[in-house]
Scaffold this active site. Sequence first.
Site: not given
Length: 312
Positions: A25, A164
């Site tokens: 990401k 995350d």
Amino acid sequence: MDSKVLFHEPQATTAVAVRETAPAKVNLFLNVETKRPDGYHELETLMVSLGLHDTLEFRPLPGESLELVAHDARTAAGLGPSSPPLEVPVGPANLVWKAAQLLQERTGCRLGARLELWKRIPVAAGLAGGSTDAAATLRGLNRLWNLGLSLEELRELGAELGSDIPFFLSGRPAALCRGRGELITPLDLPLGLALVIVKPAAGLSTPQVFRACRPQGPHPGVEPLIAALKQGCLAAVAQRLHNTLQPAAESLCPSVVLLKETFSRLSPVGHLMSGSGTCYFGLCRNLAEARRLAGVLQAQRVGSVFVTSVAC
Ligand code: C5P
């Protein structure tokens, strides 16, 4: 999630092998707010998953034993001249292992697994490589062991392992994440983005960067960025890129400053450090521009260079 035992009917595994893709990401927006009593920071971040990914394969093992094998699957294109050897722990220190153990503990599952990991995402980079591998492990073993946990249950387990991880269990490529990162609002964004990413040889530890962060108010909101993404207006997206952690990372790591200066000279539409660094990305007009800039960056020997897309 407290330590309740999740529903699990012991049953024979049906799958011989299960494969999962674990995307990296970047944060197009990361605003760090107050420090909480639990030591984490309240934050607001817009994360998008990338074409750059690790791959994991899961096979049954007898008993409850776990085994982890890691391969360096970085392509020549992603390997800069100063690429350090890939350092991936293959025992209980790896988040992947912790994810497998947590699933066993919480479901009462008495099955084992061999985990094979093909690593392409750089580590200590701000691309959440360890977190996405852990999320893929929760998804993969849930399938291999027929546990039947919902994505929501997997997200709760994932949040125990890292802030995350829930994003990668949202089932969507873009999301606004709040709280310490675990409160996910998926976003529908029509825009495809082309990125060139550089990982300098130096890495940074996330806790160190958070400790050095001194947010200066007033902070920009994320809404204008979301509006620009929805309108497909790349120039406006570039103007709204924001990362509160970047000044802290710059103060700790000269490579981040060097990359900011290098990207400023190359003039992609926009550029920013991802997460807690040290990866730095340029937002490009298209993949052709990303490839052209990648060639220039490789020649400048600033680190490992990747071209990748975001499919929102
Ligand atoms: O959740 P995770 O283990 O990935 O976080 C790593 C470290 O990053 C934490 O120990 C903390 O120092 C910092 N962090 C934070 N606030 C957050 C997320 C992470 O301070 N919201």
